[in-house]
Design an enzyme around this catalytic site. Structure first.
Site, PDB file in Angstrom:
ATOM      1  N   LYS A   1      34.128  37.544  24.051  1.00  0.00           N
ATOM      2  CA  LYS A   1      33.596  37.013  25.303  1.00  0.00           C
ATOM      3  C   LYS A   1      32.616  35.875  25.056  1.00  0.00           C
ATOM      4  O   LYS A   1      31.695  36.004  24.264  1.00  0.00           O
ATOM      5  CB  LYS A   1      32.890  38.127  26.091  1.00  0.00           C
TER       6      LYS A   1
ATOM      7  N   ARG B   1      43.476  47.480  31.112  1.00  0.00           N
ATOM      8  CA  ARG B   1      44.824  47.830  31.583  1.00  0.00           C
ATOM      9  C   ARG B   1      45.645  48.433  30.447  1.00  0.00           C
ATOM     10  O   ARG B   1      46.543  49.238  30.697  1.00  0.00           O
ATOM     11  CB  ARG B   1      45.508  46.592  32.179  1.00  0.00           C
TER      12      ARG B   1
HETATM   13  N1  BES Z   1      35.664  44.526  31.528  1.00  0.00           N
HETATM   14  C1  BES Z   1      36.240  43.289  31.871  1.00  0.00           C
HETATM   15  C2  BES Z   1      36.137  42.983  33.364  1.00  0.00           C
HETATM   16  C3  BES Z   1      34.752  42.761  33.913  1.00  0.00           C
HETATM   17  C4  BES Z   1      34.282  41.479  34.101  1.00  0.00           C
HETATM   18  C5  BES Z   1      33.958  43.812  34.291  1.00  0.00           C
HETATM   19  C6  BES Z   1      33.039  41.257  34.626  1.00  0.00           C
HETATM   20  C7  BES Z   1      32.712  43.591  34.826  1.00  0.00           C
HETATM   21  C8  BES Z   1      32.246  42.327  34.999  1.00  0.00           C
HETATM   22  C9  BES Z   1      37.720  43.268  31.502  1.00  0.00           C
HETATM   23  O1  BES Z   1      38.051  44.003  30.383  1.00  0.00           O
HETATM   24  C10 BES Z   1      38.073  41.847  31.194  1.00  0.00           C
HETATM   25  O2  BES Z   1      37.575  41.329  30.241  1.00  0.00           O
HETATM   26  N2  BES Z   1      38.935  41.254  32.017  1.00  0.00           N
HETATM   27  C11 BES Z   1      39.345  39.913  31.843  1.00  0.00           C
HETATM   28  C12 BES Z   1      40.838  39.858  32.022  1.00  0.00           C
HETATM   29  C13 BES Z   1      41.445  38.532  31.658  1.00  0.00           C
HETATM   30  C14 BES Z   1      41.367  38.322  30.147  1.00  0.00           C
HETATM   31  C15 BES Z   1      42.861  38.506  32.150  1.00  0.00           C
HETATM   32  C16 BES Z   1      38.640  39.055  32.875  1.00  0.00           C
HETATM   33  O3  BES Z   1      38.514  39.501  34.020  1.00  0.00           O
HETATM   34  O4  BES Z   1      38.190  37.987  32.528  1.00  0.00           O
HETATM   35 MN    MN Z   2      37.790  42.887  28.563  1.00  0.00          MN
END
Ligand code: BES
Ligand code: MN
Ligand code: ZN
Length: 500
Positions: free
Chosen positions: A277, A352
């Site tokens: 991230k 997912r």
């Molecule tokens: N845990 C995150 C989603 C999330 C984002 C939770 C902000 C709480 C606050 C999830 O695992 C994630 O990283 N999702 C990605 C998906 C993308 C790579 C398709 C996202 O939402 O950026």
């Molecule tokens: Mn994630």
């Protein structure tokens, strides 16, 4: 520790040294009938006017009466406009009043105001109990100073006009207490630092919920390997901490008509994995990525306390998502528990992936409905912000039941379409299903997440609650300090209460 909440009728009021909470509608202001004589009520009205107090939702006015008054401290809490009055107005007003009193007094009396609409005393009392217990929540176990740790307030007494009303109020208090404590349990787990809630730690927490009516089965890494839970194992591969899969079952005393499955995403820390991230602040709150797992455990325990007549099964895969020499990689193909293969295109879409195994496993348990709770997509924050949970479902009746429950809890949810038009975007090149669509900016991220999950549920009615926006609050609100919110716990419990 949790507050004691009780109820008495007015004739037994004896609050000489305590605080009293009265309520005010906007713009009528005070509702002090029976508490203050006309002259004093007028005096307080004048103070309200001077202070520009309008009775807006959760607005607070504090007044210290002169000696000889029945209480030493008067809190007036705003309920907002009468025609918009809901139980939520009362929950929030009580929460604001309690929050303003935590360090001021050890006992507080709360007048249950006359309500314009047909809301029962039991419902109002439940809302008050929830408001008080939620407002008193704090996560201070890692603070060293007493000032941070301790509140003075110990006892909240709801006051009704007539002795015969006490019973109905006590019923509401009992339910409100159980619901709010389930929320606070969830908050505690979400707020816990990530290295103190590794999968094996949470397995212990889950085990501790076991009882005569709750059985808790923990699947270890070796067992997951034998079972073919390769999706959970794939996400876990970069972590030095072994994953666990929790399957806990609450059985009511009498044979249940319905069995409901609750599936929670349990990423105890989401670094993004190899797709790490960035910028750094996107990782700051990622200890909250197990909120779904905490939620389903909290609901299971509360179902037992509420003695619900339905069977509830909780499923939670717990693992970290870390980069590491052995981490799963973009390009990897993983076979999930139901045999379908997942092509990994982004290791940060890990929720997912673990849910694929969990939903496939839950689908084998012959359940009447499956509801998953997951901090799945940042996109839901863009769509609905941090106050509204996203809902997707393959069954309209189940979706409507959850929406009805959310109207009772006051936690907003909004349904998005499980639009099959977008399904092609996640067809894999090498495997069956890709874990992201690669269209970038034009991708409806929350819907895509739902469409992926849909492939791993079998025939049961299924709904998905995306709490990525609502499971955490950066700002202080009357019912919650900054941090984990325990969002959707009360909604699920209202849903389970009516699911028989
Ligand atoms: N845990 C995150 C989603 C999330 C984002 C939770 C902000 C709480 C606050 C999830 O695992 C994630 O990283 N999702 C990605 C998906 C993308 C790579 C398709 C996202 O939402 O950026
Ligand atoms: Mn994630
Ligand atoms: Zn995540």
């Amino acid at each position: 520790m949790s507050l004691t909440i009780d109820c008495l009728d007015r004739s037994r009021f004896k609050g000489e040294k305590d605080s009293l909470v009265l309520f005010a509608w906007e713009p009528e202001r005070l509702d002090a009938e029976g508490w203050l004589d006309a002259r004093k009520e007028k005096g307080l009205e004048e103070i309200a006017q001077r202070e520009n107090f309008k009775g807006k939702p959760a607005e607070i006015l504090i007044h210290y009466p002169e000696k000889g008054e029945p209480v030493t401290r008067l809190v007036v809490a705003g309920l907002g406009r009468k025609k918009e009055a809901k139980a939520d107005s009362f929950r929030d007003a009580v929460a604001a009043a309690i929050k303003a009193s935590l360090k001021q007094t050890d006992a507080i009396w709360v007048d249950i105001p006359r309500w314009p609409e047909k809301i029962s005393l039991t419902i109002l009392a439940q809302a008050a109990a929830e408001g008080a217990i939620l407002a008193s929540y704090r996560y201070a176990k890692h603070k060293s100073s007493d000032a941070d740790k301790k509140d003075i307030l110990k006892k909240v007494t709801l006051v009704v006009e007539k002795p015969e009303e006490v019973e109905a109020v006590k019923t509401g208090i009992k339910k409100g207490q159980i619901l709010a404590e389930a929320v606070n349990f969830t908050r505690d787990l979400v707020n816990e630092p990530p290295s103190r809630k590794r999968p094996l730690d949470l397995a212990k927490t889950a085990k501790s919920l076991g009882s005569k009516q709750i059985s808790v089965r923990i699947y270890t890494k070796a067992e997951l390997q034998k079972m073919g839970m390769n999706a959970v194992l794939g996400v876990n591969a970069g972590s030095v901490n072994e994953p666990v899969f929790v399957h806990a079952v609450y059985k009511p005393k009498n044979n249940p008509k319905k069995k409901i499955g609750l599936v929670g995403k349990g990423i105890t820390f989401d670094s993004g994995g190899l797709n790490i991230k960035t910028p750094y602040n996107h990782m700051l709150t990622m200890k909250m990525d197990m909120a779904g797992g905490a939620t389903v455990l909290a609901c299971l325990k509360a179902a037992e306390k509420l003695e619900l007549p339905v069977e509830v099964q909780a499923f939670a895969p717990f693992t970290e998502n870390m980069p590491g020499n052995n981490a799963y990689k973009p390009g990897d193909v993983i076979q999930a528990y139901n045999g379908k293969t997942i092509e990994i295109l982004n290791t940060d879409a890990e929720g997912r992936v673990v849910l694929a195994d969990a939903l496939a496993f839950a689908s084998k348990q012959k359940l009447d409905a499956i509801v998953d709770v997951a901090t799945l997509t940042g996109a839901v924050l863009v769509a609905l912000g941090d106050k509204i949970t996203g809902l997707l479902a393959n069954n309209e009746k189940l979706a409507q039941e959850l929406i009805a429950a959310s109207k009772i809890s006051g936690e907003k949810i909004w349904q998005l379409p499980l639009a099959q038009e977008y399904k092609d975007r996640i067809r894999g090149k090498v495997g069956d299903w890709a874990n992201i669509s690669t269209r970038g900016a034009t991708e409806p991220g929350t819907i895509i997440g739902g469409l992926f999950l849909e492939e791993f549920v079998d025939s049961a009615p299924w709904a998905h609650l995306d709490v990525a926006g609502t499971a955490w609050t950066d700002t202080d609100i009357p019912t919650c300090p900054p941090g984990g919110t325990g969002a959707i716990v009360r909604t699920l419990l209202e849903y389970l209460s009516n699911a028989n």
